[in-house]
Write a protein that holds these residues in place. Structure first.
Motif, mmCIF file in Angstrom:
data_model
loop_
_atom_site.group_PDB
_atom_site.id
_atom_site.type_symbol
_atom_site.label_atom_id
_atom_site.label_comp_id
_atom_site.label_asym_id
_atom_site.label_seq_id
_atom_site.Cartn_x
_atom_site.Cartn_y
_atom_site.Cartn_z
ATOM 1 N N LYS B 12 0.854 -1.200 -0.033
ATOM 2 C CA LYS B 12 -0.072 0.031 -0.056
ATOM 3 C C LYS B 12 1.052 1.147 -0.076
ATOM 4 N N ARG B 44 -6.796 -6.711 -19.791
ATOM 5 C CA ARG B 44 -6.897 -7.910 -19.382
ATOM 6 C C ARG B 44 -5.719 -9.197 -19.799
ATOM 7 N N LYS B 68 -5.300 -10.165 -7.316
ATOM 8 C CA LYS B 68 -6.380 -9.430 -6.937
ATOM 9 C C LYS B 68 -7.102 -8.723 -8.334
ATOM 10 N N LEU B 71 -8.695 -11.296 -10.392
ATOM 11 C CA LEU B 71 -9.800 -11.608 -9.949
ATOM 12 C C LEU B 71 -11.029 -10.422 -10.266
ATOM 13 N N GLN B 72 -10.533 -9.149 -10.292
ATOM 14 C CA GLN B 72 -11.447 -7.882 -10.522
ATOM 15 C C GLN B 72 -11.949 -7.961 -11.872
ATOM 16 N N ARG B 73 -10.968 -8.431 -12.868
ATOM 17 C CA ARG B 73 -11.176 -8.541 -14.145
ATOM 18 C C ARG B 73 -12.049 -9.762 -14.557
ATOM 19 N N GLY B 74 -12.491 -10.602 -13.601
ATOM 20 C CA GLY B 74 -13.157 -11.715 -14.156
ATOM 21 C C GLY B 74 -12.306 -12.985 -14.596
ATOM 22 N N ILE B 75 -11.165 -12.898 -14.402
ATOM 23 C CA ILE B 75 -10.018 -13.796 -15.112
ATOM 24 C C ILE B 75 -10.203 -15.013 -14.283
ATOM 25 N N THR B 76 -10.356 -15.948 -14.694
ATOM 26 C CA THR B 76 -10.487 -17.472 -13.949
ATOM 27 C C THR B 76 -9.336 -18.215 -13.349
#
Ligand code: SF4
Ligand code: SF4
Lengths: 351, 111
Positions: B12, B44, B68, B71-76
């Protein structure tokens, strides 16, 4: 996998005060993260004020045929709260007298309310521009008595908005229960068959995407592209738009965040993604949410947290535009969910 | 004294590197941001490349960040694991291909 509501499990978190306590204490109390109030004050946006009413969102009951892991309503087959016809009559009276252009029926599975069809028929006569029913899709395949729902929706020109966490079976079933994916696909095909979701069709079919875990939704436009490509290629399914919605840290999603030890990181992600331009467009500013027992809330989330509107009119029977317009919206840290990234509302991104 | 070399909380603070050299820090983040925009490759696809490289570079911060992001992009998870194997294949191939150098050297030095 979750099989019962927090209420049925007699979980601590079934109590909204306990949820609010979690949202106010810890990292927010010790100043590690700014409270939502402090954050929006930085840009002189506190207090948030309600503008003219445009969207009436009515929750006709918490009963549902599913028990999704992220459900902010804590809905399920074991929830019995259901709106009566009397309360529906009071809602109809308001629908007729407001200039709100959108009526948004939600639940639970709204179709499970025994007076659902009667209410839709009556409300449809009021000439609403956009009449939304939030259908979880599987209800269409849950029981014979629901098989004709696509035709019923078509007859009343209902705008169907349905949840679909992912275009793959694994991710969908993990969030919403085993078998949900296959039933949802079948339901979407049936909606397509009566004309819903087709590119040139006026029968609107939109999908809602909620992340299946402790992360924020990605860019709505590219998610929509991916969903469309995969659902078309794999199942020949068409739909109009995808609404990418952020999971708010309340109810069962809060329970999941705490159990998976993701709560603090998730709150950090929300605060880090805070977007001040989304604040002016959060949905509570033009929406009124009505609970199954007719009480008034700024939004569905505040309804679940049992935070009533800050107005003398607290029940649909007391609806009064003058009393409600300009009211101060009731906020807490869950509101960060509506202002993260491109912002989030029931209709997807806002900024 | 700090007990571990890596602290997840440090990710962060990445932006803080600009504090000791604003100009170069800003230039880096501007470049970084541009690299990951949609271009001839989609954002992506770039995310999957970044995930594979994070592993070959063995950077725990980047692994966290791009898992992360995926996952946010919907990648499996299947796509993610496949990307890793591409990285792993290149890494092991790169190790093995140097075997030719070893063999050359042996052949030259050995009678
Ligand atoms: S998220 Fe929707 S479908 Fe799932 S349990 Fe809640 S109300 Fe039912
Ligand atoms: S959670 Fe409700 S009150 Fe808070 S910003 Fe979102 S819509 Fe408004």
């Amino acid at each position: 996998m979750v099989t019962k509501s927090l209420h049925k499990r007699e979980s601590d978190l079934a109590n909204s005060n306990r949820q609010l306590e979690i949202l106010s204490n810890g990292i927010f109390q010790d100043g590690e993260l700014p409270t939502f109030k402090n954050k929006i004050s930085e840009s002189n946006q506190f207090p948030l004020k309600a503008k003219k009413l445009e969207i009436l969102q009515i929750n006709v009951g918490y009963m549902c045929n599913q028990v999704c892991e992220h459900c902010h309503v804590d809905a399920g087959p074991d929830r019995k709260e259901i709106m009566t016809r009397d309360t529906m009559q009071q809602c109809l009276a308001v629908i007729k007298k407001t200039e709100a252009h959108t009526l948004d029926l939600t639940g639970g599975a709204p179709e499970m309310n025994p007076d659902f069809r009667w209410f839709v028929e009556e409300a449809a006569k009021a000439g609403i521009k956009d009449f939304i029913v939030r259908s979880n899709l599987t209800i269409i395949r849950a029981n014979k008595k629901y098989y004709d729902l696509p035709e019923f929706f078509k007859k009343h020109n209902i705008h169907v908005v349905s949840s679909m966490p992912h275009w793959t079976r694994g991710k969908t079933d993990k969030q919403r229960g085993d078998g949900v994916f296959d039933k949802s696909i079948k339901a979407l095909q049936e909606l397509n068959a009566v004309g819903y979701g087709m590119p040139e069709s006026n029968l609107r079919l939109d999908l809602v995407y909620n992340p299946s875990g402790a992360f924020l939704p990605g860019d709505q436009a590219s998610m929509e592209k991916d969903f469309k490509k995969a659902l078309k290629a794999d199942f020949d399914i068409e739909f109009h738009n995808l609404f990418a919605i952020t999971n708010l840290p309340i109810s069962r999603f809060l329970d999941y965040l705490i159990a998976s030890e993701n709560y603090e990181d998730y709150m950090y992600s929300l605060v880090e993604a805070y977007n001040p331009t989304a604040v002016a467009k959060v949905m509570c500013t033009n929406t009124l949410s009505i609970s199954w027992d007719g009480c008034l809330f700024d939004c569905d989330f505040n309804q679940m947290l049992e935070l009533p509107v800050n107005s003398k009119a607290k029940h649909i029977s007391e609806y009064n535009e003058a009393l409600l317009e300009g009211r101060n919206i009731v906020i807490s840290q869950h509101c960060y969910g509506c202002t993260a990234g491109a912002g989030s509302s029931c209709q997807g991104v806002v900024a | 004294m700090q007990k571990t070399y890596y602290d997840p909380a440090d990710l962060k603070k990445f932006g803080k590197i600009s504090e000791w050299n604003q100009e170069l820090g800003d230039a880096f983040f501007e470049y970084y941001g541009k690299v990951f925009e949609d271009g001839a490759l989609t954002a992506r696809e770039k995310s999957l490349i970044a995930l594979a490289v994070s592993h070959t570079e063995q950077c725990p911060y980047c692994i966290d960040a791009y898992t992360k992001d995926g996952l946010q992009r919907g990648i499996t998870k299947e796509e993610m694991m496949e990307a890793l194997h591409v990285g792993a294949a290149i890494k092991s191939g790169a190790t093995l291909v140097h075997g030719v150098q070893m063999m050359n050297k042996v052949n030259k030095l050995d009678m």
